[in-house]
Structure formats: C-alpha cells, structure tokens
Design an enzyme around this catalytic site. Structure first.
Site, PDB file in Angstrom:
ATOM      1  N   ARG A 234     -43.324 -62.162  39.384  1.00 14.02           N
ATOM      2  CA  ARG A 234     -43.499 -61.763  40.778  1.00 14.02           C
ATOM      3  C   ARG A 234     -42.225 -61.068  41.251  1.00 14.02           C
ATOM      4  O   ARG A 234     -41.110 -61.494  40.915  1.00 14.02           O
ATOM      5  CB  ARG A 234     -43.765 -62.981  41.674  1.00 14.02           C
ATOM      6  N   GLU A 263     -44.301 -54.402  46.587  1.00  9.57           N
ATOM      7  CA  GLU A 263     -45.240 -53.548  45.838  1.00  9.57           C
ATOM      8  C   GLU A 263     -46.520 -53.296  46.638  1.00  9.57           C
ATOM      9  O   GLU A 263     -47.174 -52.273  46.469  1.00  9.57           O
ATOM     10  CB  GLU A 263     -45.593 -54.181  44.481  1.00  9.57           C
ATOM     11  N   HIS A 304     -48.162 -53.582  38.751  1.00 10.18           N
ATOM     12  CA  HIS A 304     -48.741 -54.932  38.650  1.00 10.18           C
ATOM     13  C   HIS A 304     -49.980 -54.888  37.750  1.00 10.18           C
ATOM     14  O   HIS A 304     -51.107 -55.184  38.164  1.00 10.18           O
ATOM     15  CB  HIS A 304     -49.091 -55.493  40.031  1.00 10.18           C
TER      16      HIS A 304
END
Ligand code: NAI
Length: 337
Positions: A234, A263, A304
């Site tokens: 993360r 993000e 991600h």
C-alpha cells in the site's frame, strides 16, 4: 422484494457473473466507477455493498446507506473502508484473504528484476535508437540480500521465489512465523537490521494507521546505499517525499512502485479539480510527489496492478460471491470487521 446488493467499480465482463450468482437472492445493481459523491445515491437502499480498493467507503458515504449491513471487499486489503464506523453501525466487512499470493509475489519480483536490470530504459533506448550499454548495466539478484517486510501469504511466496534466485532472505514482521521461516529458509531480524542489510526491500504489510510511513526519512537513512525498493502493498507505507529525497541522493538506486500515496487521485478529472482548489494540502502534495517520481528513469510505476492476473480475478469473483451468500445465509465468512 429482494434486498439490494450494490457493486461498484466492477468490470462490465464481471457484472454478468455477479448478476447470475446474485439473481435468486438479491437485486444486484452495478456501477463501472468507484463509489463517489456523484454515484453514492445508487446504493441508497443497498443492504450489501461490494467494492474494489479504489472505492473509499467513508463514514459519510455509509451514513447515506441506512440499510447497509455488509461490505464485501473484492480485495485482500480493506483499508479503504472506515472499519470503526462500520463496526459501530453493525455493518460487517468481508475480504478475499487469499486470491493471489502467487500473482502479487510474481509481480513484486517482476518489478525487482525490471528496476534492477533497467528494463524500461533498455526498451526505450531501442525505441529511441540510442543504445548506450554502459547506461544500462544492471545487477543480478543472485547472491544479494532480500529484505521482506511482512511475511504473510504474499511475503512468504516472495521468499520462496527469492530463494529460487539464490538470494539471502531476511524478514521483519511484528508477528513472526518461525515455522514458515524454517520451511522457506528466511531469517527474522528487527527492522533496523533489515534496513541495514538489504540490497532489495519489498513491502508486504497491510496499511494501518500505526504503520503509515513505515519507511520515512529515518528509515531511508539506515538503508544500505544502492538499495532497490519494491512496493506492491500500500502506498501509505512509504513516505513519498522521503523516497524522492533518497532517490535523488542516490541512497536508493531505484524503486518499483505498484502502489502510491494518492494513487486514487491519478485521473485527469481529479487532478484538474485539485488544481482548481488551489490548496496545497496532503492530496496535492501526493499528486506532485507522483509527478516527480514519474520523471525519474530509475523508478518504475504501475497502476495498482499486482493483483491483476486472469487466475486471481477468477478467484476473486468466486470468493466474493461465496462471501456475500455466506453472509446472506447467516454463516458469514472471511470477516475482517
Ligand atoms: P497477510 O495478512 O497474509 O500478511 C500480512 C503480514 O504483514 C502479516 O504477517 C502481518 O503480521 C505483517 N505485518 C503487519 N504489520 C506489519 C508491519 N508494521 N511491519 C511488517 N509486517 C507487518 O496479507 P497478504 O495477503 O500477504 O497481503 C499483504 C498486503 O498486500 C495486503 O494487506 C494488501 O494491502 C497488499 N495487496 C496488494 C495488492 C496489489 O494489487 N498491489 C493485491 C493484494 C494485496
């Protein structure tokens, strides 16, 4: 009337699978976009909410769903849900605990190799017809020390792959698993020793308020010069500004980042909105941080995406449907809150 299950941020191809699975028990509604102020009204009467990590399930949004009783996260991490609010309002939360240790671990190693061997600059140099081998010299993984932060499902799989590459394995985890260490051949250390010894550092810990900026300027100062950092866990675990400083000073030789602080702001409408607000708060700082990281040739950023293999997506669909149906039959499983 059937209870409503609202799925956000769900790929159109997945919608048919969820629709079919829910049909007997729920009225399922779908939204391609993440949960937001603009679309939260779609879930106003939902009993079940299902989200990907990109949907912030805040107290404010949950307050607009008075019938909400269960949140089925289609992810392992569930830090996008305000768990304290959910608990206080008797809303249970499930996750998909193990859909992709292989998928994410392989991706972490992919980033490690790509940064270490300068894969992106090598590819760009061919496109630009400017091939300068001395600018593309990389490092082997073999014989180097891999520091694993977090030795759960993904961290352990990374250890197994790292061993295959002939790496020396060190690990830090506040909840060590000595029998896994013995089986996979890694050694636990404290964080300072891990930082001082590792040639490659890879993060596999969950995001929690107490480990925000687990790697900050103090930790970068303790690292071996030339270390390569990989983050598929993360973004909040790494202080972006401290990382940029460490990249500039050369302390950190490169970084492979699948996750970044802020993000969720990386889309044009959010960036334009942020510019319009003209306040340089945390969010603006995060977006600027990402922009700076993008300019560095020794940083590889992906979106991600470590979870994103066909095999993992199939396991996520199955587990999410099982989680919702188990909750519906009062046999809730994989509860994390
Ligand atoms: P897990 O729950 O099996 O293992 C997490 C490990 O981290 C545990 O052993 C725990 O004790 C340890 N840990 C907790 N706090 C720590 C700290 N401060 N320092 C070091 N270790 C700490 O979780 P799993 O399945 O291995 O996943 C790890 C994380 O990876 C998830 O929480 C999620 O945030 C992230 N993830 C990212 C994906 C992506 O697409 N980039 C996909 C899947 C997971």
């Amino acid at each position: 009337m059937k209870p409503k299950a609202a799925f956000f941020d769900v790929h159109p191809l997945d919608q048919a699978v969820y629709q079919e699975a829910m049909a007997g028990d729920f009225e399922a509604i779908f939204c391609d976009a993440p949960l937001s102020a603009e679309n939260v009204s779609l879930a106003a009467d939902a009993v079940v909410l299902s989200v990907h990590v990109t949907s912030p399930v805040t107290a404010e949004f949950m307050a607009l769903m008075p019938h909400l009783r269960h949140i089925a996260c289609r992810t392992t991490g569930f830090d996008n849900v305000d768990a304290a609010y959910a608990k206080a309002h008797d809303i249970s939360v499930s996750n998909v605990p193990a859909y992709g240790q292989e998928t994410v671990a392989e991706y972490a190693i992919l980033l490690m190799l790509a940064v270490s061997r300068k894969l992106m600059p090598a590819a760009h140099s061919v496109q630009a017809r400017e091939i300068v081998p001395e600018k593309l010299t990389g490092h082997e993984l073999s014989g180097k020390t891999l520091g694993i932060i977090g030795t759960g499902r993904i961290g352990q799989h990374v250890a197994a792959i790292g061993a295959g590459f002939g790496m020396k394995l060190l690990a830090y985890d506040p909840m060590p698993q000595p029998e896994a260490a013995k089986r996979l051949g890694f050694t636990y250390t404290d964080l300072p020793e891990l930082l001082a010894e590792a040639d490659y550092l890879t993060l596999h810990a969950p995001a929690r308020p107490d480990n925000r900026h687990l790697l900050g300027s103090d930790e970068f100062a303790q690292m071996k010069p030339g270390v390569i950092i990989v983050n598929t866990a993360r973004g909040s675990l790494v202080d972006t500004v401290a990382l940029i400083d460490a990249l500039h000073s050369g302390k950190v030789a490169g970084a492979g980042l699948d996750v970044l602080e802020g993000e969720e702001l990386l889309d044009l409408p959010s960036e334009i909105h942020l510019l319009g607000t003209a306040k340089l708060g945390d969010e603006a700082r995060q977006v600027l941080g990402i922009e700076v990281l993008h300019t560095l040739p020794n940083v590889l950023i992906t979106a991600h995406n470590a979870y994103n293999s066909a095999e993992a997506l199939s396991r996520i669909r199955t587990a999410t449907i099982d989680n919702i149906m188990a909750w519906h039959k009062e046999k809730a499983q994989n509860l994390v809150g």
